[in-house]
Design a protein around this motif. Structure first.
Motif, PDB file in Angstrom:
ATOM      1  N   ASN A 185      -4.657 -22.983  10.481  1.00 53.76           N
ATOM      2  CA  ASN A 185      -4.220 -21.862   9.631  1.00 53.76           C
ATOM      3  C   ASN A 185      -4.309 -21.990   8.440  1.00 53.76           C
ATOM      4  OD1 ASN A 185      -2.798 -20.353  11.797  1.00 53.76           O
ATOM      5  ND2 ASN A 185      -0.923 -21.199  11.418  1.00 53.76           N
ATOM      6  N   GLU A 186      -4.518 -23.481   7.840  1.00 57.58           N
ATOM      7  CA  GLU A 186      -4.431 -23.678   6.415  1.00 57.58           C
ATOM      8  C   GLU A 186      -5.971 -23.903   5.570  1.00 57.58           C
ATOM      9  OE1 GLU A 186      -1.977 -26.842   5.491  1.00 57.58           O
ATOM     10  OE2 GLU A 186      -0.186 -25.846   6.374  1.00 57.58           O
ATOM     11  N   HIS A 187      -6.775 -24.274   6.734  1.00 59.39           N
ATOM     12  CA  HIS A 187      -8.045 -24.764   6.100  1.00 59.39           C
ATOM     13  C   HIS A 187      -9.218 -24.137   6.555  1.00 59.39           C
ATOM     14  CE1 HIS A 187      -5.597 -27.871   4.424  1.00 59.39           C
ATOM     15  NE2 HIS A 187      -5.358 -28.269   5.654  1.00 59.39           N
ATOM     16  N   ALA A 188      -9.353 -22.975   7.804  1.00 60.23           N
ATOM     17  CA  ALA A 188     -10.252 -22.579   8.025  1.00 60.23           C
ATOM     18  C   ALA A 188     -10.772 -21.114   7.761  1.00 60.23           C
ATOM     19  CB  ALA A 188     -10.179 -22.348   9.589  1.00 60.23           C
ATOM     20  N   ASP A 189     -11.719 -20.586   7.285  1.00 58.74           N
ATOM     21  CA  ASP A 189     -12.045 -19.126   6.868  1.00 58.74           C
ATOM     22  C   ASP A 189     -11.925 -18.270   8.108  1.00 58.74           C
ATOM     23  OD1 ASP A 189     -14.332 -20.691   4.735  1.00 58.74           O
ATOM     24  OD2 ASP A 189     -12.429 -19.526   4.040  1.00 58.74           O
ATOM     25  N   CYS A 190     -12.624 -18.711   9.204  1.00 55.27           N
ATOM     26  CA  CYS A 190     -12.289 -18.060  10.282  1.00 55.27           C
ATOM     27  C   CYS A 190     -12.359 -18.810  11.579  1.00 55.27           C
ATOM     28  CB  CYS A 190     -13.683 -16.979  10.441  1.00 55.27           C
ATOM     29  SG  CYS A 190     -13.511 -15.309   9.931  1.00 55.27           S
ATOM     30  N   VAL A 191     -11.578 -18.246  12.685  1.00 55.78           N
ATOM     31  CA  VAL A 191     -11.546 -18.869  13.772  1.00 55.78           C
ATOM     32  C   VAL A 191     -11.895 -18.141  15.212  1.00 55.78           C
ATOM     33  CG1 VAL A 191      -9.909 -20.216  15.447  1.00 55.78           C
ATOM     34  CG2 VAL A 191      -9.705 -20.334  12.897  1.00 55.78           C
ATOM     35  N   GLU A 202     -16.577 -24.250  -1.535  1.00 57.03           N
ATOM     36  CA  GLU A 202     -17.347 -22.856  -1.567  1.00 57.03           C
ATOM     37  C   GLU A 202     -17.952 -22.603  -0.254  1.00 57.03           C
ATOM     38  OE1 GLU A 202     -17.780 -22.488  -6.499  1.00 57.03           O
ATOM     39  OE2 GLU A 202     -19.589 -22.596  -5.147  1.00 57.03           O
ATOM     40  N   VAL A 203     -18.296 -23.541   0.657  1.00 54.27           N
ATOM     41  CA  VAL A 203     -18.803 -23.070   1.673  1.00 54.27           C
ATOM     42  C   VAL A 203     -17.866 -22.647   2.934  1.00 54.27           C
ATOM     43  CG1 VAL A 203     -20.384 -24.045   3.519  1.00 54.27           C
ATOM     44  CG2 VAL A 203     -20.672 -25.020   1.031  1.00 54.27           C
ATOM     45  N   TYR A 204     -18.563 -21.682   3.687  1.00 52.09           N
ATOM     46  CA  TYR A 204     -17.454 -21.210   4.513  1.00 52.09           C
ATOM     47  C   TYR A 204     -17.332 -22.032   5.693  1.00 52.09           C
ATOM     48  CZ  TYR A 204     -17.812 -16.571   2.173  1.00 52.09           C
ATOM     49  OH  TYR A 204     -17.578 -15.638   1.341  1.00 52.09           O
ATOM     50  N   ARG A 205     -16.080 -21.831   6.266  1.00 52.82           N
ATOM     51  CA  ARG A 205     -16.006 -22.865   7.409  1.00 52.82           C
ATOM     52  C   ARG A 205     -15.511 -21.935   8.684  1.00 52.82           C
ATOM     53  NH1 ARG A 205     -13.834 -24.504   2.946  1.00 52.82           N
ATOM     54  NH2 ARG A 205     -11.965 -23.351   3.156  1.00 52.82           N
ATOM     55  N   PHE A 206     -16.491 -21.776   9.522  1.00 49.36           N
ATOM     56  CA  PHE A 206     -16.160 -21.094  10.839  1.00 49.36           C
ATOM     57  C   PHE A 206     -15.656 -21.945  12.021  1.00 49.36           C
ATOM     58  CE2 PHE A 206     -17.610 -16.677  10.618  1.00 49.36           C
ATOM     59  CZ  PHE A 206     -17.812 -16.665   9.636  1.00 49.36           C
ATOM     60  N   VAL A 207     -14.837 -21.805  12.551  1.00 49.43           N
ATOM     61  CA  VAL A 207     -14.263 -22.672  13.741  1.00 49.43           C
ATOM     62  C   VAL A 207     -14.285 -22.016  15.140  1.00 49.43           C
ATOM     63  CG1 VAL A 207     -12.572 -24.519  14.304  1.00 49.43           C
ATOM     64  CG2 VAL A 207     -12.961 -23.875  12.180  1.00 49.43           C
ATOM     65  N   THR A 208     -15.210 -22.811  15.966  1.00 48.66           N
ATOM     66  CA  THR A 208     -15.076 -22.155  17.381  1.00 48.66           C
ATOM     67  C   THR A 208     -14.091 -23.361  18.112  1.00 48.66           C
ATOM     68  OG1 THR A 208     -17.255 -21.549  17.009  1.00 48.66           O
ATOM     69  CG2 THR A 208     -16.336 -21.384  19.327  1.00 48.66           C
ATOM     70  N   SER A 220     -16.233 -12.931   7.158  1.00 51.16           N
ATOM     71  CA  SER A 220     -15.015 -12.993   6.682  1.00 51.16           C
ATOM     72  C   SER A 220     -14.538 -12.127   5.582  1.00 51.16           C
ATOM     73  CB  SER A 220     -15.011 -14.446   5.933  1.00 51.16           C
ATOM     74  OG  SER A 220     -14.307 -14.661   4.777  1.00 51.16           O
ATOM     75  N   MET A 221     -15.440 -11.526   4.720  1.00 48.78           N
ATOM     76  CA  MET A 221     -15.136 -10.334   3.816  1.00 48.78           C
ATOM     77  C   MET A 221     -14.485  -9.148   4.294  1.00 48.78           C
ATOM     78  SD  MET A 221     -14.659  -9.514   0.760  1.00 48.78           S
ATOM     79  CE  MET A 221     -14.227  -8.063   0.029  1.00 48.78           C
ATOM     80  N   TYR A 273      -7.985 -15.077  12.906  1.00 51.81           N
ATOM     81  CA  TYR A 273      -8.273 -15.284  14.353  1.00 51.81           C
ATOM     82  C   TYR A 273      -9.284 -14.151  14.960  1.00 51.81           C
ATOM     83  CZ  TYR A 273      -5.487 -19.306  13.656  1.00 51.81           C
ATOM     84  OH  TYR A 273      -4.860 -20.488  13.312  1.00 51.81           O
ATOM     85  N   LEU A 274     -10.280 -14.448  15.315  1.00 51.50           N
ATOM     86  CA  LEU A 274     -11.114 -13.291  15.578  1.00 51.50           C
ATOM     87  C   LEU A 274     -11.323 -13.330  17.317  1.00 51.50           C
ATOM     88  CD1 LEU A 274     -13.725 -13.352  12.940  1.00 51.50           C
ATOM     89  CD2 LEU A 274     -11.722 -11.842  12.886  1.00 51.50           C
ATOM     90  N   VAL A 275     -11.010 -12.022  17.858  1.00 43.22           N
ATOM     91  CA  VAL A 275     -11.358 -12.082  19.417  1.00 43.22           C
ATOM     92  C   VAL A 275     -12.733 -11.573  19.559  1.00 43.22           C
ATOM     93  CG1 VAL A 275     -10.571 -11.114  21.469  1.00 43.22           C
ATOM     94  CG2 VAL A 275      -8.836 -11.759  19.751  1.00 43.22           C
ATOM     95  N   SER A 276     -13.520 -12.510  20.388  1.00 40.34           N
ATOM     96  CA  SER A 276     -15.043 -12.033  20.613  1.00 40.34           C
ATOM     97  C   SER A 276     -15.164 -11.718  22.048  1.00 40.34           C
ATOM     98  CB  SER A 276     -15.728 -13.155  20.149  1.00 40.34           C
ATOM     99  OG  SER A 276     -15.337 -14.482  20.783  1.00 40.34           O
ATOM    100  N   SER A 277     -16.374 -10.908  22.192  1.00 43.87           N
ATOM    101  CA  SER A 277     -16.777 -10.272  23.368  1.00 43.87           C
ATOM    102  C   SER A 277     -18.140  -9.972  23.349  1.00 43.87           C
ATOM    103  CB  SER A 277     -16.060  -9.169  23.775  1.00 43.87           C
ATOM    104  OG  SER A 277     -16.381  -7.878  23.236  1.00 43.87           O
ATOM    105  N   LEU A 278     -18.795 -10.426  24.384  1.00 43.32           N
ATOM    106  CA  LEU A 278     -20.292 -10.490  24.443  1.00 43.32           C
ATOM    107  C   LEU A 278     -20.788  -9.528  25.480  1.00 43.32           C
ATOM    108  CD1 LEU A 278     -21.734 -14.105  24.295  1.00 43.32           C
ATOM    109  CD2 LEU A 278     -22.224 -12.325  22.673  1.00 43.32           C
ATOM    110  N   THR A 279     -21.717  -8.592  25.371  1.00 44.56           N
ATOM    111  CA  THR A 279     -22.354  -7.779  26.168  1.00 44.56           C
ATOM    112  C   THR A 279     -23.844  -7.556  25.875  1.00 44.56           C
ATOM    113  OG1 THR A 279     -21.641  -5.650  25.070  1.00 44.56           O
ATOM    114  CG2 THR A 279     -20.322  -6.525  26.792  1.00 44.56           C
ATOM    115  N   PRO A 280     -24.606  -7.311  26.829  1.00 46.21           N
ATOM    116  CA  PRO A 280     -24.283  -7.428  28.367  1.00 46.21           C
ATOM    117  C   PRO A 280     -24.435  -8.829  28.667  1.00 46.21           C
ATOM    118  CG  PRO A 280     -26.624  -6.667  27.925  1.00 46.21           C
ATOM    119  CD  PRO A 280     -26.006  -6.784  26.467  1.00 46.21           C
ATOM    120  N   LEU A 281     -23.966  -9.115  29.912  1.00 44.44           N
ATOM    121  CA  LEU A 281     -23.878 -10.315  30.578  1.00 44.44           C
ATOM    122  C   LEU A 281     -25.204 -10.646  30.906  1.00 44.44           C
ATOM    123  CD1 LEU A 281     -20.280 -10.247  32.131  1.00 44.44           C
ATOM    124  CD2 LEU A 281     -21.243 -11.194  29.923  1.00 44.44           C
TER     125      LEU A 281
END
Lengths: 450, 475
Positions: free
Chosen positions: B200-206, B169-175, B287-288, B298-306
């Motif tokens: 593909n099979e075991h992560a909630d979010c990558v 029941e615990v979420y698994r976020f993988v970086t 995740s929801m 698979y989530l593409v991320s971006s951070l601003t401002p640098l």
């Protein structure tokens, strides 16, 4: 009679706090431009309705706060206590640690049953503190997981536990361009479930209030607090004490009951919209004057043309001429047909205000007598520093277009089965979705054929 | 309030993890002036009473005594973990949170996954249970690892599977740090594809990360700081690649700048769950809202401002610029261009002095240039956290579920096939107990299926929109 408020989720709690703030500042702020006796009786009625007196003298709100994670409730309790003029009861809140993850199924099928007893105990305690229970006012948003899912479940429990009490759900419609991606699913599930257990749904749309903040209140950087304060003002203008009959001698003893009686004659039609004028920044109030004929004229046109606020009203829209036989073909486009309307006038010289134009039968559907379809409440006591203010609570086609659009988007998403696995994880199946869609299509069809 | 546990596996995982803990301490130190152990701190740290020497009881309230990270450090060679334990973070970790070995995995996924996995399974489960017991309400595991090597890739994904079995029941976020084309590890395509199947099979979010992108960002900042434009000095502790201003004065090592970016990503991701705001977003909401179909996570991320400029008179035009930048290809943490691909969903996590009207104005502005899938035209998830990151007045993290990850996966598949066709280096894998040729076949099939799903979605892009007909009600 007293009203017990149940605040659910982040939105419900944030708005609830602003509502109590607004009510408190109204009764303490000014003498309300009326006689001292009038003012005293207004304050007493308001206090009985919303607060419970304590030995310390600080009124305690008749409210239960529920959320599935602790941050918002602690903030809400702290801010109320800081105000000095009112507070929440220390024991009347319930929270958990994990939140509902914007998942309606989580709120409804998991958190609901799990915490039913504790929550209902809190509500029971508040209800018992009232000399006479006037009903329940639940506050929630439709977009998230707790307010929407747990809110729907709690409403059902309230109905089961208090079968003869009035339940009014205050529902916040989220911004059209997403606050939450699955908001359309959550909205469809919430509305269909509330329709079964609630007596009426009073709706506020974030987009509309946002526009009011931008264009009428001139706020540059609008925060959720600003939006909530406008909503609180509008709610206050309806629920603060007023005289239900033309020559009434008492303030209404049964506000929720009166509201339901006048506005919800048929269980198929429960959606109520709210309009309040005038609305302006506080520092402009001193420089503005209003007349009742002007306000009433604007309010009526807002009703007919389904305008959301005083600016940008479409004056071209006219009611259909009486005597036309087939309604649907001759009815002009954009005309908003009503089932029932309630106008509340507060301030100077309300006795001189003429509301005859609201009794025009062409505004209403044919199956109700126009005399029954329209009601007015008045009080000479001004509300929240507005010398004159007029509110309209309407059971009409106000929300039809928006409802149709939300159902359409949700259906679109449902057709591709996106996100369904997230709901199935917590026990809501495709069939439950279909049931909800069916229920709402029925509501849409009923309102369309008015 | 919920807790999260970080599991850092392998050299890359531990180095990034190290940066994360340092920056987390810096962030909390900046906000928590009174030294009280509060709910925000408890999400990543335990407060331990070390006065009696050694591992004391947890203190849940009151002043901070000794903070211990909720983490598990796993590496099959000792170098990196030892360095951490001798470095300034040694007091933050408990010796009981480490699992190490001596010989490493030789850049071999099979060694990490099958061999060490089997060997250390019990040990890992026990330590995970211990860490979970210290948590009041455990919500999420964050796994940090790289895909190209042996330990992070193999053992890391083994731990992922364990987490699913032991804590469903615990979420698994993988970086995951993906190898670049010029990776010096020849077998990195094998390791990555074998690991992908597990993700593909075991992560909630990558959250995939590519070194090339991090490197480009580091260069960009260097140029900016050194170009010496008059009146535009950069505030050093605001730079997303630096850890200046942290109480621990560490010597910055070569990969540190790049790793700091990833550490900042994790901090911003969890900020709304830890701190107050007018529109909160918890981790379960990520995740929801962002995972419409179970495999497309698979989530593409971006951070601003640098970085922020030291110049205080910054007009609010900068705020809008921050939103625009979040969608530009230079700010993405993988080599991808989301603007020209199809969005399934997008989340904007805003921190600092930003209100809902700013958010809405920018969404309205940017929407026309982005392509959203037909059934999610307004697919935005937003959150407002009132606490800004250190050195900034506001910041934005954008997470996109977008088909622009497809090219990265396709390239990975190509590199894999180049080796696999010639059966190059296969024998190193096949002689490990439990490893067979079918593992490779299954892994590449899994990757191909994933790519196919993205292809199908892309095919709908720009096509005519035919909305499904609504239910008809008998009147």
């Amino acid at each position: 009679m007293s009203i017990v408020t149940v605040q659910l989720g982040q939105c419900g709690n944030q708005i609830g706090r602003e509502v109590f703030n607004s009510i408190c500042s109204d009764i303490h702020g000014t003498h309300g431009l009326c006689s001292k006796k009038e003012n005293e009786s207004y304050r007493a009625a308001c206090k009985e309705r919303f607060f419970c007196e304590e030995e310390s003298g600080v009124p305690v709100a008749r409210a239960v706060l529920v959320d599935m994670e602790p941050k918002v409730i602690s903030q809400t309790l702290a801010m109320a206590a800081r105000s000095g003029c009112w507070r929440y009861n220390d024991g009347s809140h319930f929270c958990q640690k994990q939140g509902s993850g914007n998942n309606w199924a989580n709120g409804y099928s998991v958190h609901g049953p799990r915490h039913k007893e504790v929550i209902m105990n809190l509500v029971q305690k508040e209800a018992e503190k009232c000399d006479r229970l006037g009903g329940f006012f639940t506050m929630m948003s439709m977009a998230g997981g707790t307010g929407s899912g747990l809110g729907a479940f709690v409403t059902q429990c309230l109905r089961d536990a208090f079968p003869t009490s009035f339940i009014l759900n205050h529902v916040i419609w989220p911004y059209g361009t997403g606050e939450v991606i699955v908001q359309n699913y959550n909205s469809v599930l919430t509305l269909s479930h509330l329709y079964r257990s609630s007596d009426a749904l009073l709706v506020h749309e974030n987009d509309v209030i946002h526009k009011i903040c931008a264009q009428l209140m001139n706020i540059k950087q609008i925060s959720f607090r600003d939006v909530n304060q406008v909503i609180a003002h509008q709610l206050g203008s309806v629920f603060q004490p007023s005289y239900p009959a033309e020559c009434g001698s008492h303030y209404s003893r049964n506000p929720l009951g009166d509201l339901m009686e006048t506005l919800v004659p048929h269980p198929e039609f429960k959606m109520l919209g709210l309009r309040n004028i005038p609305q302006m920044p506080e520092n402009s109030l001193a420089y503005s004057t209003f007349s009742w004929p002007g306000l009433i004229k604007h309010l009526r046109q807002m009703l007919i043309a389904n305008a959301k606020m005083e600016e940008g009203i479409d004056w071209q829209v006219r009611p259909p001429t009486l005597g036309s036989c087939s309604h649907s073909t001759t009815k002009p486009l954009h005309f908003n047909t009503s089932i029932a309307n309630l106008v509340i006038l507060r301030g100077k010289d309300t006795h001189s205000a003429d509301l005859g134009s609201f009794q025009d039968p062409s505004l209403y559907t044919s199956w109700l007598n126009p005399q029954d379809a329209f009601n007015a409440w008045k009080t000479p006591r001004a509300f929240n520093k507005y010398e004159k203010s007029a509110s309209l609570v309407s059971n009409s086609q106000f929300l039809l277009k928006h409802l149709d659009s939300v159902v359409g988007k949700a259906w679109n998403m449902f057709a591709s089965k996106a996100y369904i696995h997230q709901y199935m994880k917590f026990g809501i199946e495709e069939e439950d979705f279909l049931d909800s869609f069916t229920a709402l299509e029925q509501v849409i069809s009923s309102y369309t054929s008015l | 309030m919920t807790q999260s546990v970080v599991v850092q596996v392998g050299q890359c995982g531990n180095q990034v993890g190290c940066r994360f803990w340092e920056l987390a301490l810096r962030e909390h130190a900046a906000i928590n002036k009174k030294g009280i152990y509060d709910e925000a701190l408890s999400s990543f740290f335990r407060n331990v009473d070390t006065r009696g020497g050694g591992d004391g009881a947890d203190i849940y309230r009151g002043k901070i005594c000794s903070l211990k990270a909720r983490a598990l450090l796993i590496d099959m060679e000792e170098g990196v973990v030892n360095e951490i334990l001798q470095g300034p973070l040694r007091d933050v970790f408990d010796s009981k949170q480490l699992i190490t070995d001596v010989s490493g995995s030789g850049n071999n996924w099979a060694v990490g996954h099958k061999l060490y996995g089997c060997q250390y399974q019990e040990n890992i489960v026990e330590k995970l249970r211990k860490t979970a017991e210290h948590c009041d309400c455990l919500q999420c595991f964050f796994i940090i690892h790289s895909m190209g090597g042996g330990t992070g890739s193999g053992l890391g994904t083994f731990v992922l599977k364990l987490l699913e079995d032991e804590f469903p029941e615990v979420y698994r976020f993988v970086t995951s740090v993906y190898p670049s084309g010029e990776d010096d590890v020849i077998t990195s395509p094998y390791n990555s594809v074998l690991a992908m199947k597990e993700l593909n099979e075991h992560a909630d979010c990558v959250l995939p990360i590519e070194n090339e992108s991090l490197f480009a960002i580091v260069n960009k900042i260097h140029q900016m700081s050194n170009c010496g434009k008059l009146g535009s000095t950069v505030k050093h502790n605001s730079v997303v690649t630096s850890s200046r201003g942290s109480a621990i004065a560490a010597q910055e090592k070569p990969f540190d700048a790049m790793n700091n970016i990833v550490a900042n990503l994790l901090l911003n991701l969890t900020s709304s769950a830890r701190f107050d705001g007018s529109l909160n977003m918890d981790l379960n909401e990520i995740s929801m809202n962002l995972v419409p179909f179970p495999r497309l996570h698979y989530l593409v991320s971006s951070l601003t401002p640098l970085y922020t400029l030291a110049d205080v008179n910054v007009p609010s035009r900068r705020l809008d610029q921050m939103f625009s930048d979040a969608f530009s290809r230079d700010h993405q943490l993988i080599q991808a261009d989301p603007k020209h691909s199809l969005y399934l969903a997008c989340a904007l996590l805003v921190r600092g002095n930003v209100q809902v009207s700013d958010l809405r104005r920018n969404i309205q502005r940017l929407k026309p240039c982005l392509h959203f899938v037909s059934w999610n035209q307004e697919g935005w998830k937003t959150s407002l956290c009132s606490v800004p990151p250190v050195g900034h007045s506001h910041s934005l993290l954008a997470l996109a579920n977008n088909t622009c990850v497809k090219p990265t996966f396709m390239e990975l598949r190509d590199r894999f096939m180049k080796l696999y066709r010639k059966k190059a280096h296969l024998h190193h894998y096949l002689h490990i107990d439990g490893m067979e040729q079918s593992c490779f076949a299954e892994a590449i099939a899994s990757l191909s299926d994933l790519i196919e799903e993205y292809n199908e979605l892309d095919a709908t892009k720009g096509g005519p929109r035919t909305d499904p007909s609504r239910l008809k009600i008998a009147v």
